[in-house]
Design a protein around this motif. Structure first.
Motif, PDB file in Angstrom:
ATOM      1  N   MET A 122      15.925  25.611  15.888  1.00  0.00           N
ATOM      2  CA  MET A 122      16.766  24.855  14.999  1.00  0.00           C
ATOM      3  C   MET A 122      18.131  25.539  14.956  1.00  0.00           C
ATOM      4  O   MET A 122      18.221  26.748  14.848  1.00  0.00           O
ATOM      5  N   SER A 123      19.168  24.717  15.032  1.00  0.00           N
ATOM      6  CA  SER A 123      20.520  25.263  15.042  1.00  0.00           C
ATOM      7  C   SER A 123      20.902  25.738  13.634  1.00  0.00           C
ATOM      8  O   SER A 123      20.245  25.412  12.647  1.00  0.00           O
ATOM      9  N   ASP A 124      21.981  26.467  13.577  1.00  0.00           N
ATOM     10  CA  ASP A 124      22.491  26.994  12.307  1.00  0.00           C
ATOM     11  C   ASP A 124      22.899  25.843  11.380  1.00  0.00           C
ATOM     12  O   ASP A 124      22.640  25.882  10.174  1.00  0.00           O
ATOM     13  N   ARG A 125      23.507  24.814  11.936  1.00  0.00           N
ATOM     14  CA  ARG A 125      23.926  23.649  11.145  1.00  0.00           C
ATOM     15  C   ARG A 125      22.703  22.908  10.598  1.00  0.00           C
ATOM     16  O   ARG A 125      22.686  22.457   9.456  1.00  0.00           O
ATOM     17  N   GLY A 126      21.668  22.781  11.400  1.00  0.00           N
ATOM     18  CA  GLY A 126      20.431  22.126  10.979  1.00  0.00           C
ATOM     19  C   GLY A 126      19.756  22.875   9.837  1.00  0.00           C
ATOM     20  O   GLY A 126      19.196  22.268   8.914  1.00  0.00           O
ATOM     21  N   LYS A 127      19.796  24.202   9.899  1.00  0.00           N
ATOM     22  CA  LYS A 127      19.220  25.015   8.829  1.00  0.00           C
ATOM     23  C   LYS A 127      19.969  24.800   7.514  1.00  0.00           C
ATOM     24  O   LYS A 127      19.350  24.699   6.445  1.00  0.00           O
ATOM     25  N   LYS A 128      21.297  24.724   7.587  1.00  0.00           N
ATOM     26  CA  LYS A 128      22.096  24.504   6.380  1.00  0.00           C
ATOM     27  C   LYS A 128      21.810  23.130   5.778  1.00  0.00           C
ATOM     28  O   LYS A 128      21.704  22.987   4.561  1.00  0.00           O
ATOM     29  N   ILE A 129      21.700  22.123   6.626  1.00  0.00           N
ATOM     30  CA  ILE A 129      21.409  20.768   6.139  1.00  0.00           C
ATOM     31  C   ILE A 129      20.023  20.736   5.505  1.00  0.00           C
ATOM     32  O   ILE A 129      19.828  20.155   4.434  1.00  0.00           O
ATOM     33  N   PHE A 130      19.048  21.354   6.156  1.00  0.00           N
ATOM     34  CA  PHE A 130      17.688  21.399   5.609  1.00  0.00           C
ATOM     35  C   PHE A 130      17.666  22.118   4.260  1.00  0.00           C
ATOM     36  O   PHE A 130      17.034  21.650   3.306  1.00  0.00           O
ATOM     37  N   LEU A 131      18.361  23.234   4.155  1.00  0.00           N
ATOM     38  CA  LEU A 131      18.415  23.984   2.909  1.00  0.00           C
ATOM     39  C   LEU A 131      19.092  23.158   1.805  1.00  0.00           C
ATOM     40  O   LEU A 131      18.596  23.102   0.670  1.00  0.00           O
ATOM     41  N   ALA A 132      20.186  22.497   2.137  1.00  0.00           N
ATOM     42  CA  ALA A 132      20.892  21.676   1.144  1.00  0.00           C
ATOM     43  C   ALA A 132      20.005  20.527   0.678  1.00  0.00           C
ATOM     44  O   ALA A 132      19.928  20.239  -0.530  1.00  0.00           O
ATOM     45  N   LEU A 133      19.340  19.870   1.604  1.00  0.00           N
ATOM     46  CA  LEU A 133      18.472  18.747   1.237  1.00  0.00           C
ATOM     47  C   LEU A 133      17.254  19.197   0.436  1.00  0.00           C
ATOM     48  O   LEU A 133      16.792  18.484  -0.438  1.00  0.00           O
ATOM     49  N   SER A 134      16.738  20.368   0.736  1.00  0.00           N
ATOM     50  CA  SER A 134      15.560  20.842   0.005  1.00  0.00           C
ATOM     51  C   SER A 134      15.918  21.270  -1.432  1.00  0.00           C
ATOM     52  O   SER A 134      15.035  21.383  -2.278  1.00  0.00           O
ATOM     53  N   ILE A 135      17.184  21.481  -1.702  1.00  0.00           N
ATOM     54  CA  ILE A 135      17.611  21.835  -3.057  1.00  0.00           C
ATOM     55  C   ILE A 135      18.178  20.616  -3.785  1.00  0.00           C
ATOM     56  O   ILE A 135      17.826  20.347  -4.931  1.00  0.00           O
ATOM     57  N   ILE A 136      19.049  19.881  -3.117  1.00  0.00           N
ATOM     58  CA  ILE A 136      19.748  18.773  -3.765  1.00  0.00           C
ATOM     59  C   ILE A 136      18.823  17.607  -4.085  1.00  0.00           C
ATOM     60  O   ILE A 136      18.845  17.078  -5.189  1.00  0.00           O
ATOM     61  N   ILE A 137      18.011  17.187  -3.153  1.00  0.00           N
ATOM     62  CA  ILE A 137      17.135  16.013  -3.374  1.00  0.00           C
ATOM     63  C   ILE A 137      16.153  16.260  -4.525  1.00  0.00           C
ATOM     64  O   ILE A 137      16.059  15.417  -5.416  1.00  0.00           O
ATOM     65  N   PRO A 138      15.423  17.381  -4.572  1.00  0.00           N
ATOM     66  CA  PRO A 138      14.539  17.593  -5.730  1.00  0.00           C
ATOM     67  C   PRO A 138      15.301  17.655  -7.057  1.00  0.00           C
ATOM     68  O   PRO A 138      14.820  17.156  -8.072  1.00  0.00           O
ATOM     69  N   PHE A 139      16.503  18.240  -7.046  1.00  0.00           N
ATOM     70  CA  PHE A 139      17.305  18.310  -8.261  1.00  0.00           C
ATOM     71  C   PHE A 139      17.696  16.912  -8.731  1.00  0.00           C
ATOM     72  O   PHE A 139      17.588  16.595  -9.920  1.00  0.00           O
ATOM     73  N   LEU A 140      18.143  16.056  -7.839  1.00  0.00           N
ATOM     74  CA  LEU A 140      18.509  14.688  -8.195  1.00  0.00           C
ATOM     75  C   LEU A 140      17.305  13.897  -8.706  1.00  0.00           C
ATOM     76  O   LEU A 140      17.409  13.161  -9.687  1.00  0.00           O
ATOM     77  N   VAL A 141      16.169  14.050  -8.053  1.00  0.00           N
ATOM     78  CA  VAL A 141      14.955  13.356  -8.493  1.00  0.00           C
ATOM     79  C   VAL A 141      14.566  13.827  -9.889  1.00  0.00           C
ATOM     80  O   VAL A 141      14.236  13.010 -10.762  1.00  0.00           O
ATOM     81  N   TYR A 142      14.629  15.115 -10.131  1.00  0.00           N
ATOM     82  CA  TYR A 142      14.309  15.653 -11.443  1.00  0.00           C
ATOM     83  C   TYR A 142      15.268  15.113 -12.505  1.00  0.00           C
ATOM     84  O   TYR A 142      14.842  14.733 -13.595  1.00  0.00           O
ATOM     85  N   CYS A 143      16.567  15.100 -12.206  1.00  0.00           N
ATOM     86  CA  CYS A 143      17.559  14.599 -13.172  1.00  0.00           C
ATOM     87  C   CYS A 143      17.307  13.140 -13.514  1.00  0.00           C
ATOM     88  O   CYS A 143      17.349  12.755 -14.681  1.00  0.00           O
ATOM     89  N   ILE A 144      17.069  12.323 -12.515  1.00  0.00           N
ATOM     90  CA  ILE A 144      16.812  10.907 -12.757  1.00  0.00           C
ATOM     91  C   ILE A 144      15.554  10.739 -13.597  1.00  0.00           C
ATOM     92  O   ILE A 144      15.528   9.962 -14.554  1.00  0.00           O
ATOM     93  N   TYR A 145      14.510  11.470 -13.280  1.00  0.00           N
ATOM     94  CA  TYR A 145      13.257  11.385 -14.031  1.00  0.00           C
ATOM     95  C   TYR A 145      13.457  11.857 -15.479  1.00  0.00           C
ATOM     96  O   TYR A 145      13.096  11.164 -16.430  1.00  0.00           O
TER      97      TYR A 145
END
Length: 168
Positions: free
Chosen positions: A1-24
């Protein structure tokens, strides 16, 4: 996995759960709010000099009595529309009415007895919020201004409803 892919994966693994939690979390909070317009039953306004709150309005019954300029007690019926009640509800939310203390009364008892008093109540199915406001109150200027503004809005809404020809 490239460095850019790792950053995107890390951002998505933090941002998406946070948004789901906020909406809930906030969805439940808004749904269970204690003062919802759909639960609103009526608005009651009483006012007068000192303890004599002879001027009264109840939006549930439409009964409105007030003392006119000739010191005569006038009794009439004014019905507020659903839009009027919605407007008052939103203004109460905007001005922070739910956080007002139950009594906003001045310290000077002599001045308080001669000053106009206002009783305002918003009734809901499960709760109601009341406020007794004394015009001689001068401790917190922002609270005083907000209370005066809300009372003037309620009075203006009643007057506008009467002027629209909803008087029976």
């Amino acid at each position: 996995m490239s460095d850019r892919g790792k950053k995107i994966f890390l951002a998505l693994s933090i941002i998406i759960p946070f948004l789901v939690y906020c909406i809930y979390y906030y969805g439940i909070m808004i749904k269970n709010a204690p003062y919802r317009f759909k639960d609103m039953e009526s608005v009651v306004l009483k006012y007068g000099i000192g303890d004599s709150l002879i001027n009264q309005f109840d939006s549930k019954t439409g009964n409105y009595q007030y003392v006119n300029t000739r010191d005569s007690l006038v009794k009439t019926n004014v019905k507020l529309t659903k839009d009027d009640l919605l407007y008052l509800h939103h203004k109460a939310v905007e001005l922070g009415f739910w956080d007002f203390p139950k009594q906003i009364i001045g310290n000077d008892t002599l001045a308080s007895k001669k000053a106009p008093h206002f009783y305002l109540e918003f009734k809901y199915k499960e709760k109601s919020k009341t406020m007794l406001f004394d015009v001689s109150y001068n401790q917190k200027p922002k609270l005083r201004e907000a209370a005066e503004q809300l009372i003037k809005l309620v009075q203006k809404t009643i007057t506008d409803a009467a002027d629209r020809g909803l008087v029976k």
